[in-house]
Design a protein around this motif. Sequence first.
Motif, PDB file in Angstrom:
ATOM      1  N   MET A   1     -49.534  27.081   7.892  1.00 55.03           N
ATOM      2  CA  MET A   1     -48.444  26.428   8.635  1.00 55.03           C
ATOM      3  C   MET A   1     -48.433  24.929   8.334  1.00 55.03           C
ATOM      4  O   MET A   1     -49.465  24.272   8.416  1.00 55.03           O
ATOM      5  CB  MET A   1     -48.631  26.654  10.140  1.00 55.03           C
ATOM      6  N   ILE A   2     -47.276  24.419   7.962  1.00 57.12           N
ATOM      7  CA  ILE A   2     -47.107  22.986   7.746  1.00 57.12           C
ATOM      8  C   ILE A   2     -46.422  22.435   8.988  1.00 57.12           C
ATOM      9  O   ILE A   2     -45.267  22.761   9.266  1.00 57.12           O
ATOM     10  CB  ILE A   2     -46.254  22.708   6.499  1.00 57.12           C
ATOM     11  N   GLY A   3     -47.105  21.599   9.761  1.00 54.78           N
ATOM     12  CA  GLY A   3     -46.575  21.123  11.026  1.00 54.78           C
ATOM     13  C   GLY A   3     -46.087  19.693  11.028  1.00 54.78           C
ATOM     14  O   GLY A   3     -45.320  19.297  11.918  1.00 54.78           O
ATOM     15  N   ARG A   4     -46.497  18.911  10.019  1.00 51.92           N
ATOM     16  CA  ARG A   4     -46.119  17.493  10.017  1.00 51.92           C
ATOM     17  C   ARG A   4     -46.232  16.942   8.604  1.00 51.92           C
ATOM     18  O   ARG A   4     -47.167  17.266   7.874  1.00 51.92           O
ATOM     19  CB  ARG A   4     -47.055  16.720  10.949  1.00 51.92           C
ATOM     20  N   LEU A   5     -45.261  16.122   8.229  1.00 48.33           N
ATOM     21  CA  LEU A   5     -45.272  15.468   6.929  1.00 48.33           C
ATOM     22  C   LEU A   5     -45.105  13.971   7.120  1.00 48.33           C
ATOM     23  O   LEU A   5     -44.319  13.526   7.951  1.00 48.33           O
ATOM     24  CB  LEU A   5     -44.118  15.977   6.058  1.00 48.33           C
ATOM     25  N   GLN A   6     -45.846  13.194   6.337  1.00 52.24           N
ATOM     26  CA  GLN A   6     -45.673  11.749   6.343  1.00 52.24           C
ATOM     27  C   GLN A   6     -45.746  11.262   4.904  1.00 52.24           C
ATOM     28  O   GLN A   6     -46.733  11.479   4.216  1.00 52.24           O
ATOM     29  CB  GLN A   6     -46.739  11.051   7.182  1.00 52.24           C
ATOM     30  N   GLY A   7     -44.661  10.648   4.456  1.00 53.26           N
ATOM     31  CA  GLY A   7     -44.631  10.189   3.084  1.00 53.26           C
ATOM     32  C   GLY A   7     -43.387   9.363   2.807  1.00 53.26           C
ATOM     33  O   GLY A   7     -42.663   8.972   3.721  1.00 53.26           O
ATOM     34  N   THR A   8     -43.126   9.122   1.541  1.00 48.24           N
ATOM     35  CA  THR A   8     -41.999   8.284   1.125  1.00 48.24           C
ATOM     36  C   THR A   8     -40.738   9.114   0.942  1.00 48.24           C
ATOM     37  O   THR A   8     -40.757  10.139   0.253  1.00 48.24           O
ATOM     38  CB  THR A   8     -42.325   7.574  -0.204  1.00 48.24           C
ATOM     39  N   LEU A   9     -39.658   8.666   1.556  1.00 51.59           N
ATOM     40  CA  LEU A   9     -38.376   9.340   1.381  1.00 51.59           C
ATOM     41  C   LEU A   9     -37.836   9.044  -0.015  1.00 51.59           C
ATOM     42  O   LEU A   9     -37.576   7.890  -0.355  1.00 51.59           O
ATOM     43  CB  LEU A   9     -37.372   8.853   2.433  1.00 51.59           C
ATOM     44  N   LEU A  10     -37.670  10.084  -0.818  1.00 47.12           N
ATOM     45  CA  LEU A  10     -37.153   9.903  -2.175  1.00 47.12           C
ATOM     46  C   LEU A  10     -35.646  10.087  -2.226  1.00 47.12           C
ATOM     47  O   LEU A  10     -34.954   9.404  -2.983  1.00 47.12           O
ATOM     48  CB  LEU A  10     -37.817  10.906  -3.123  1.00 47.12           C
ATOM     49  N   GLU A  11     -35.145  11.042  -1.427  1.00 42.57           N
ATOM     50  CA  GLU A  11     -33.713  11.333  -1.431  1.00 42.57           C
ATOM     51  C   GLU A  11     -33.259  11.702  -0.024  1.00 42.57           C
ATOM     52  O   GLU A  11     -34.019  12.293   0.751  1.00 42.57           O
ATOM     53  CB  GLU A  11     -33.380  12.496  -2.379  1.00 42.57           C
TER      54      GLU A  11
END
Length: 204
Positions: free
Chosen positions: A1-11
């Motif tokens: 399960m992937i519950g959270r993402l934090q990173g750079t918005l590319l598009e």
Amino acid sequence: MIGRLQGTLLEKQAPEVLIDIAGIGYEVQLPMSSFYELPEVGAIATIYTHFVVREDAQLLFGFINQGERALFRELIKVNGVGPKLGLAILSGMNSAEFVDAVATDDVARLVKLPGVGKKTAERLLIEMRDRLKNLQGSVAATAAPSLHALEASAASVQDVEGDAIAALLALGYKPAVASKAVSKIAEPGMNSEAMIKAALKAML
């Protein structure tokens, strides 16, 4: 399960974004209520996610906070409401507006959303009434759209209208309905996010 993402918005192409995390680009679909809250492309974003695995696809749905995600998860438990329709519902109205529609038994307001017929609207009112009691704290914490998302961009009006129509089509609206709604509210200086928001509001 992937519950959270934090990173750079590319598009950012409503209702989908591409976010880079350690060199891997994750495609995430968001309701417009969350999309309005995202920072600009190139900035760091944090998205709470709901992961759906089907025989033919693996899909990530994203939300700006846990309250929106909790409401989405309750919505898709309703018979006849899948992730795509849940996304459309939270794009056509924010959490507070949905809670108000349920509290006032406003079937007419719900059936204006794409994919929501009278029977589905009635099921939503019946099944969500009790579930919302358990979500009141989470829903109350859901932020309203921020002003930064409504700032005009330098994109041409034609490109902006095309982006807005494409987003409405992705949310389930018919081409004729999407085109009419966008042309009705389009004004010089509006960016696609502002135009989508205005078109959705005009159709309710």
